[in-house]
Motif scaffolding. Structure first.
Motif, PDB file in Angstrom:
ATOM      1  N   LEU A  64       0.358 -10.784 -13.903  1.00  0.00           N
ATOM      2  CA  LEU A  64       0.823 -10.197 -15.165  1.00  0.00           C
ATOM      3  C   LEU A  64       1.655  -8.925 -14.970  1.00  0.00           C
ATOM      4  N   GLY A  65       1.824  -8.488 -13.710  1.00  0.00           N
ATOM      5  CA  GLY A  65       2.742  -7.400 -13.433  1.00  0.00           C
ATOM      6  C   GLY A  65       2.146  -6.039 -13.170  1.00  0.00           C
ATOM      7  N   ALA A  66       0.847  -5.961 -12.891  1.00  0.00           N
ATOM      8  CA  ALA A  66       0.245  -4.659 -12.592  1.00  0.00           C
ATOM      9  C   ALA A  66       0.974  -4.009 -11.421  1.00  0.00           C
ATOM     10  N   ASP A  67       1.171  -2.700 -11.525  1.00  0.00           N
ATOM     11  CA  ASP A  67       1.865  -1.956 -10.471  1.00  0.00           C
ATOM     12  C   ASP A  67       0.947  -1.606  -9.314  1.00  0.00           C
ATOM     13  N   PHE A  68      -0.353  -1.501  -9.590  1.00  0.00           N
ATOM     14  CA  PHE A  68      -1.352  -1.245  -8.551  1.00  0.00           C
ATOM     15  C   PHE A  68      -2.708  -1.641  -9.090  1.00  0.00           C
ATOM     16  N   LEU A  69      -3.682  -1.787  -8.210  1.00  0.00           N
ATOM     17  CA  LEU A  69      -5.037  -2.181  -8.579  1.00  0.00           C
ATOM     18  C   LEU A  69      -6.031  -1.159  -8.047  1.00  0.00           C
ATOM     19  N   VAL A  70      -7.115  -0.973  -8.801  1.00  0.00           N
ATOM     20  CA  VAL A  70      -8.147  -0.009  -8.402  1.00  0.00           C
ATOM     21  C   VAL A  70      -9.515  -0.669  -8.535  1.00  0.00           C
ATOM     22  N   ILE A  95       6.545   3.560 -17.645  1.00  0.00           N
ATOM     23  CA  ILE A  95       5.224   3.974 -17.194  1.00  0.00           C
ATOM     24  C   ILE A  95       4.672   2.903 -16.251  1.00  0.00           C
ATOM     25  N   ALA A  96       4.141   3.351 -15.130  1.00  0.00           N
ATOM     26  CA  ALA A  96       3.509   2.432 -14.180  1.00  0.00           C
ATOM     27  C   ALA A  96       2.103   2.144 -14.675  1.00  0.00           C
ATOM     28  N   VAL A  97       1.747   0.870 -14.705  1.00  0.00           N
ATOM     29  CA  VAL A  97       0.440   0.465 -15.207  1.00  0.00           C
ATOM     30  C   VAL A  97      -0.353  -0.171 -14.080  1.00  0.00           C
ATOM     31  N   GLY A  98      -1.431   0.502 -13.712  1.00  0.00           N
ATOM     32  CA  GLY A  98      -2.354  -0.054 -12.740  1.00  0.00           C
ATOM     33  C   GLY A  98      -3.577  -0.563 -13.466  1.00  0.00           C
ATOM     34  N   MET A  99      -4.241  -1.515 -12.878  1.00  0.00           N
ATOM     35  CA  MET A  99      -5.450  -2.063 -13.480  1.00  0.00           C
ATOM     36  C   MET A  99      -6.652  -1.617 -12.662  1.00  0.00           C
ATOM     37  N   GLN A 123       0.829  -1.206   0.000  1.00  0.00           N
ATOM     38  CA  GLN A 123       0.000   0.000   0.000  1.00  0.00           C
ATOM     39  C   GLN A 123       0.867   1.260   0.000  1.00  0.00           C
ATOM     40  N   ALA A 124       1.912   1.253   0.797  1.00  0.00           N
ATOM     41  CA  ALA A 124       2.808   2.410   0.858  1.00  0.00           C
ATOM     42  C   ALA A 124       3.503   2.620  -0.487  1.00  0.00           C
ATOM     43  N   GLN A 125       3.910   1.537  -1.139  1.00  0.00           N
ATOM     44  CA  GLN A 125       4.556   1.630  -2.443  1.00  0.00           C
ATOM     45  C   GLN A 125       3.582   2.215  -3.474  1.00  0.00           C
ATOM     46  N   ALA A 126       2.337   1.759  -3.478  1.00  0.00           N
ATOM     47  CA  ALA A 126       1.330   2.286  -4.411  1.00  0.00           C
ATOM     48  C   ALA A 126       1.059   3.760  -4.130  1.00  0.00           C
ATOM     49  N   GLU A 127       0.998   4.130  -2.866  1.00  0.00           N
ATOM     50  CA  GLU A 127       0.761   5.534  -2.520  1.00  0.00           C
ATOM     51  C   GLU A 127       1.909   6.418  -3.019  1.00  0.00           C
ATOM     52  N   THR A 151       3.805  10.522  -6.691  1.00  0.00           N
ATOM     53  CA  THR A 151       4.833  10.955  -7.633  1.00  0.00           C
ATOM     54  C   THR A 151       4.214  11.268  -8.997  1.00  0.00           C
ATOM     55  N   ALA A 152       3.274  10.441  -9.437  1.00  0.00           N
ATOM     56  CA  ALA A 152       2.633  10.634 -10.741  1.00  0.00           C
ATOM     57  C   ALA A 152       1.813  11.925 -10.770  1.00  0.00           C
ATOM     58  N   GLY A 153       1.126  12.227  -9.675  1.00  0.00           N
ATOM     59  CA  GLY A 153       0.342  13.456  -9.601  1.00  0.00           C
ATOM     60  C   GLY A 153      -0.991  13.390 -10.315  1.00  0.00           C
ATOM     61  N   ILE A 154      -0.998  12.944 -11.543  1.00  0.00           N
ATOM     62  CA  ILE A 154      -2.214  12.790 -12.346  1.00  0.00           C
ATOM     63  C   ILE A 154      -2.278  11.341 -12.792  1.00  0.00           C
ATOM     64  N   LEU A 155      -3.468  10.747 -12.707  1.00  0.00           N
ATOM     65  CA  LEU A 155      -3.634   9.356 -13.115  1.00  0.00           C
ATOM     66  C   LEU A 155      -4.685   9.261 -14.217  1.00  0.00           C
ATOM     67  N   PRO A 156      -4.254   9.256 -15.473  1.00  0.00           N
ATOM     68  CA  PRO A 156      -5.215   9.088 -16.560  1.00  0.00           C
ATOM     69  C   PRO A 156      -5.812   7.683 -16.532  1.00  0.00           C
ATOM     70  N   VAL A 157      -7.086   7.587 -16.830  1.00  0.00           N
ATOM     71  CA  VAL A 157      -7.777   6.306 -16.917  1.00  0.00           C
ATOM     72  C   VAL A 157      -7.948   5.974 -18.394  1.00  0.00           C
TER      73      VAL A 157
END
Length: 97
Positions: free
Chosen positions: A88-94, A69-73, A7-11, A16-22
């Motif tokens: 499959l390597g997702a960096d974070f989940l939503v 680029i970090a890829v979250g699912m 959780q801390a790593q995802a935060e 750092t990213a600031g904006i998260l495009p979907v």
């Protein structure tokens, strides 16, 4: 790695990213083009939704071809989806909401 560490790593990644495009991509090529353009514009993370059949294949391609680029699912609804995205390597989940 513990859940708290994850959780801390995802935060950190999201702060750092600031904006998260979907991104909801209908094909791997569309996901690739959109992600490359976002990265070129300075965005370092995206949320790729699981709302299309191409989503998991797109995750694999992006992790291989665009390592900067970090890829979250997103729209992760089930434990099976969660496990597959992690595998499959997702960096974070939503989840929705």
């Amino acid at each position: 790695m513990s859940i708290a560490d994850t959780q801390a790593q995802a935060e950190r990644l999201l702060r750092t990213a600031g904006i998260l495009p979907v991104v909801t991509a209908d094909s791997v090529d569309e996901a690739r083009r959109l992600s490359a353009a976002l990265l070129k514009g300075g965005l370092t993370a995206i949320e790729l939704t699981l709302r299309t059949p191409a989503a998991l294949d797109a995750l694999v391609a992006l992790k291989k071809e665009l390592p900067d680029i970090a890829v979250g699912m997103g729209t992760v609804l089930t434990i099976e989806q969660m496990q597959k995205c992690i595998e499959l390597g997702a960096d974070f989940l939503v989840p929705p909401g």
